[in-house]
Write a protein that holds these residues in place. Sequence first.
Motif, PDB file in Angstrom:
ATOM      1  N   ILE A 157      28.813   9.920  53.655  1.00  0.00           N
ATOM      2  CA  ILE A 157      28.273  10.596  55.545  1.00  0.00           C
ATOM      3  C   ILE A 157      27.921  12.172  55.307  1.00  0.00           C
ATOM      4  CG2 ILE A 157      28.384   8.594  56.245  1.00  0.00           C
ATOM      5  CD1 ILE A 157      31.590  10.870  56.891  1.00  0.00           C
ATOM      6  N   PRO A 158      27.646  13.457  55.904  1.00  0.00           N
ATOM      7  CA  PRO A 158      27.910  14.479  55.504  1.00  0.00           C
ATOM      8  C   PRO A 158      28.951  15.089  56.469  1.00  0.00           C
ATOM      9  CG  PRO A 158      26.981  13.844  58.407  1.00  0.00           C
ATOM     10  CD  PRO A 158      27.156  12.812  57.228  1.00  0.00           C
ATOM     11  N   ALA A 159      29.356  15.848  55.541  1.00  0.00           N
ATOM     12  CA  ALA A 159      31.319  16.467  55.658  1.00  0.00           C
ATOM     13  C   ALA A 159      31.187  18.185  55.409  1.00  0.00           C
ATOM     14  CB  ALA A 159      32.156  15.660  54.338  1.00  0.00           C
ATOM     15  N   MET A 160      32.029  18.698  55.734  1.00  0.00           N
ATOM     16  CA  MET A 160      32.227  20.244  55.612  1.00  0.00           C
ATOM     17  C   MET A 160      33.001  20.296  54.688  1.00  0.00           C
ATOM     18  SD  MET A 160      29.833  21.514  57.882  1.00  0.00           S
ATOM     19  CE  MET A 160      29.927  23.282  57.597  1.00  0.00           C
ATOM     20  N   MET A 161      32.584  20.885  53.676  1.00  0.00           N
ATOM     21  CA  MET A 161      33.412  21.189  51.935  1.00  0.00           C
ATOM     22  C   MET A 161      33.967  22.121  52.281  1.00  0.00           C
ATOM     23  SD  MET A 161      33.008  17.776  50.941  1.00  0.00           S
ATOM     24  CE  MET A 161      33.929  17.877  49.600  1.00  0.00           C
ATOM     25  N   MET A 162      34.847  22.935  51.779  1.00  0.00           N
ATOM     26  CA  MET A 162      35.647  23.850  52.140  1.00  0.00           C
ATOM     27  C   MET A 162      35.676  24.081  50.326  1.00  0.00           C
ATOM     28  SD  MET A 162      38.878  23.551  54.430  1.00  0.00           S
ATOM     29  CE  MET A 162      39.348  22.676  53.853  1.00  0.00           C
ATOM     30  N   ALA A 163      35.314  25.655  49.899  1.00  0.00           N
ATOM     31  CA  ALA A 163      35.954  25.412  48.487  1.00  0.00           C
ATOM     32  C   ALA A 163      36.109  26.813  48.287  1.00  0.00           C
ATOM     33  CB  ALA A 163      33.626  25.553  47.880  1.00  0.00           C
ATOM     34  N   GLN A 164      36.975  26.420  46.732  1.00  0.00           N
ATOM     35  CA  GLN A 164      37.916  27.681  46.706  1.00  0.00           C
ATOM     36  C   GLN A 164      38.248  27.430  45.128  1.00  0.00           C
ATOM     37  OE1 GLN A 164      42.676  27.879  46.594  1.00  0.00           O
ATOM     38  NE2 GLN A 164      41.383  28.900  49.132  1.00  0.00           N
ATOM     39  N   GLY A 165      38.935  28.937  44.229  1.00  0.00           N
ATOM     40  CA  GLY A 165      39.141  28.418  42.950  1.00  0.00           C
ATOM     41  C   GLY A 165      40.297  29.416  42.656  1.00  0.00           C
TER      42      GLY A 165
ATOM     43  N   GLU B 182      36.909  21.161  45.493  1.00  0.00           N
ATOM     44  CA  GLU B 182      35.972  21.416  47.675  1.00  0.00           C
ATOM     45  C   GLU B 182      36.783  20.232  47.674  1.00  0.00           C
ATOM     46  OE1 GLU B 182      32.074  21.009  46.016  1.00  0.00           O
ATOM     47  OE2 GLU B 182      32.282  22.051  43.942  1.00  0.00           O
ATOM     48  N   LEU B 183      37.241  20.565  48.936  1.00  0.00           N
ATOM     49  CA  LEU B 183      38.253  19.381  49.619  1.00  0.00           C
ATOM     50  C   LEU B 183      37.570  19.494  51.241  1.00  0.00           C
ATOM     51  CD1 LEU B 183      40.624  17.855  50.433  1.00  0.00           C
ATOM     52  CD2 LEU B 183      42.316  20.087  51.249  1.00  0.00           C
ATOM     53  N   PRO B 184      37.201  18.135  51.758  1.00  0.00           N
ATOM     54  CA  PRO B 184      36.831  18.173  53.002  1.00  0.00           C
ATOM     55  C   PRO B 184      37.174  18.962  54.233  1.00  0.00           C
ATOM     56  CG  PRO B 184      37.159  15.882  52.234  1.00  0.00           C
ATOM     57  CD  PRO B 184      37.259  17.208  51.195  1.00  0.00           C
ATOM     58  N   ARG B 185      36.869  19.203  54.889  1.00  0.00           N
ATOM     59  CA  ARG B 185      37.738  20.415  56.343  1.00  0.00           C
ATOM     60  C   ARG B 185      37.470  18.991  57.201  1.00  0.00           C
ATOM     61  NH1 ARG B 185      34.692  24.608  59.278  1.00  0.00           N
ATOM     62  NH2 ARG B 185      33.343  22.997  60.214  1.00  0.00           N
ATOM     63  N   PHE B 186      38.351  18.092  57.988  1.00  0.00           N
ATOM     64  CA  PHE B 186      38.782  17.556  58.217  1.00  0.00           C
ATOM     65  C   PHE B 186      39.913  16.902  59.785  1.00  0.00           C
ATOM     66  CE2 PHE B 186      40.751  16.648  55.023  1.00  0.00           C
ATOM     67  CZ  PHE B 186      42.555  15.763  55.340  1.00  0.00           C
ATOM     68  N   ARG B 187      39.625  16.103  60.703  1.00  0.00           N
ATOM     69  CA  ARG B 187      40.649  15.765  61.700  1.00  0.00           C
ATOM     70  C   ARG B 187      40.910  14.320  61.646  1.00  0.00           C
ATOM     71  NH1 ARG B 187      41.432  18.289  67.767  1.00  0.00           N
ATOM     72  NH2 ARG B 187      41.932  19.763  66.024  1.00  0.00           N
ATOM     73  N   VAL B 188      42.625  14.176  61.078  1.00  0.00           N
ATOM     74  CA  VAL B 188      42.997  12.214  61.564  1.00  0.00           C
ATOM     75  C   VAL B 188      43.922  12.117  63.134  1.00  0.00           C
ATOM     76  CG1 VAL B 188      43.875  10.382  61.044  1.00  0.00           C
ATOM     77  CG2 VAL B 188      42.206  12.009  59.019  1.00  0.00           C
TER      78      VAL B 188
ATOM     79  N   PHE C 258      38.842  22.881  35.280  1.00  0.00           N
ATOM     80  CA  PHE C 258      38.388  21.618  35.915  1.00  0.00           C
ATOM     81  C   PHE C 258      38.300  21.726  37.002  1.00  0.00           C
ATOM     82  CE2 PHE C 258      43.002  23.227  38.799  1.00  0.00           C
ATOM     83  CZ  PHE C 258      41.907  23.110  39.712  1.00  0.00           C
ATOM     84  N   ARG C 259      36.928  21.153  37.553  1.00  0.00           N
ATOM     85  CA  ARG C 259      36.737  20.813  38.403  1.00  0.00           C
ATOM     86  C   ARG C 259      36.843  19.707  39.664  1.00  0.00           C
ATOM     87  NH1 ARG C 259      31.562  23.370  41.112  1.00  0.00           N
ATOM     88  NH2 ARG C 259      30.672  22.156  42.935  1.00  0.00           N
ATOM     89  N   MET C 260      37.318  19.744  40.571  1.00  0.00           N
ATOM     90  CA  MET C 260      38.095  18.633  41.512  1.00  0.00           C
ATOM     91  C   MET C 260      36.472  18.610  43.054  1.00  0.00           C
ATOM     92  SD  MET C 260      41.513  17.734  42.415  1.00  0.00           S
ATOM     93  CE  MET C 260      41.959  16.274  43.446  1.00  0.00           C
ATOM     94  N   THR C 261      36.277  17.776  42.935  1.00  0.00           N
ATOM     95  CA  THR C 261      35.254  17.790  43.921  1.00  0.00           C
ATOM     96  C   THR C 261      35.178  15.933  44.893  1.00  0.00           C
ATOM     97  OG1 THR C 261      33.237  19.215  43.269  1.00  0.00           O
ATOM     98  CG2 THR C 261      32.902  17.604  44.859  1.00  0.00           C
ATOM     99  N   VAL C 262      36.223  16.634  45.773  1.00  0.00           N
ATOM    100  CA  VAL C 262      37.348  15.278  46.442  1.00  0.00           C
ATOM    101  C   VAL C 262      35.836  15.050  47.957  1.00  0.00           C
ATOM    102  CG1 VAL C 262      38.725  14.566  48.426  1.00  0.00           C
ATOM    103  CG2 VAL C 262      39.349  16.473  46.619  1.00  0.00           C
TER     104      VAL C 262
END
Length: 427
Positions: free
Chosen positions: A243-251, A314-320, A395-399
Motif C-alpha cells: 500500500i502507499p505510505a508517506m515515508m519520513m527519512a533522516q540520517g 525511513e519510517l512511515p508517518r502513521f496514526r493508530v 546501516f540502512r533501516m527501511t521500515v
Amino acid sequence: MTIRKRRALATGLMAALLATTAAITGCANKEKEKENPPETAERRYQAADLDPRTVAASNAFGLKLFERLREAEPGANVWVSPLSVSSALAVAYSGASGKTAEAMAGTLGLGGLSAKEAGDGYRKLLDLLNRPVDPGIGMATANSLWLKEGVPFRDAYLQDAEADYGAELRTLDFAKKADALKAMNGWVKERTNGRIQKILEDIDPAAVLYILNAVSYRAAWTKPFNANNTEEAKFHVSETEAIPAMMMAQGGTYEYAETDDYQAIRLPLGKNASAAFVVLLPKPGVTLGSLTDKLADDPALLTADWPRRLGQIELPRFRVEDSSELNDSLKALGMGEAFDPKRASFAGIAPEPPNLYIGRVLHKTFLDVNEDGVEAAAATSVEMLAGAAPAEDPFRMTVDRPFVAAIVDAETGAVLFVGAVANPGGD
C-alpha cells in the motif's frame, strides 16, 4: 466473544492517552477528591528511589498482554499501554484477598511484592512520570475511583488508593445513568486531551465502583524529521500486497542493534533524549509473531544497551486507534479467579457479602507519529460486579513492512506503550 473490538467501548476497567476505568460492585458511601499535582510541582522522589521490580513487573505483564492481543488478530494494528493497564489493575489488586490476590499478583508479575510494596512502587513511578524534567516531553497519568452512592467501601482501601495511586475519589448516583456516564467519560476526555472521547457506553446494574486511569503523552523528536524529505513509498502489508505510505527519512548516529532476525533502532524523544521511540523490524522471511514472542519472553530487549551506529532510517508517518476487551487475554494469563462471581474475593475493597468480581476490562489507545514527534493516549476500564557485534559500515533501516514499536521512558525504563503496526494506513 471477540477479544478485541474497534467500536465504542462498553463498561469495563482500563484505558489511556492513557485512560483507565474500572467498575466494581459492592458497597460505599464516602466521597473524597484529590487534585492532580500542578505540572510545576517538584518531584518527591528520584529515580534511585524507585523499586526496579515495579517497572519490571509492569513491562513484563504488558508485553505478554500485547502478544496475546496480537495473536488474536495477527493482521491488525495493536497498540497497548502496559502502564495504564497494569496501574489500573494494581488499584483493584490492592483490595484483593486470598486466591484472587495470588492470581492477580502472578499475572501482574507482582508475586514477590506485597500489595503495600506494589503501591509504594507505583506511587514513586507515577510521581516520576508525571513530572518529566525534559521540556520536550509532556506526560500526565491520573487515576480516579467513582463510587456508587450509598455503598460502604473500606476507608483503608480508599486511603491507599489516594496515597499510592493518586486516585481522585468521587461519589455518583449510578441510577442517574446519563449523568454518571457524562461525568466519567468527561473525566477521561479531559485527561487524554480529547484523544479518548469515551470509555464507557453503559453502567452495569451490578456495578458499584469504576476505577479509571488516564494517561496523555506528547514528545518531540530530539532530532525532528525534515518534512521536505517525506515521500510516498510502498509499505508491504504482506508478501503479496503493498500500500502507499508517506515515508519520513533522516540520517545520523543512533542506538542500533541487528541480529539474524531483526533490525532495531532507538529514536530519541525530548530535548534531552529522556525517552525513545523504539522500532523493531523483522528481517525478510521472519514473521512479526516470532519477534513479539521474543519480546514476551525477554522484555529487556526494549531497554537493553545498544551500540551507537551511523546510518539512515525511513519510517512511515502513521496514526493508530485501537480498542480491546481484555477479559479473555487476562484469563489466559492466569487471572481467571478475579472474574469468577463465586470465587473472586475483593474483601479489602468492601465488606462481604456480596463478594465483588471483575466484570469487564476494556482498553482503548491512540498513537500519532509524524515529522515533529509522537503523541499517544490510552484508556482502560475494569468493571467489578457484585455477585451471589557492531559493524563499521553505516546501516540502512527501511521500515516498509509490519513492525513492532514502543515508547520507553529512559529514566525509569518503563514501557509506556507497545504495539504492532501491520498497516500504517489503518485497519
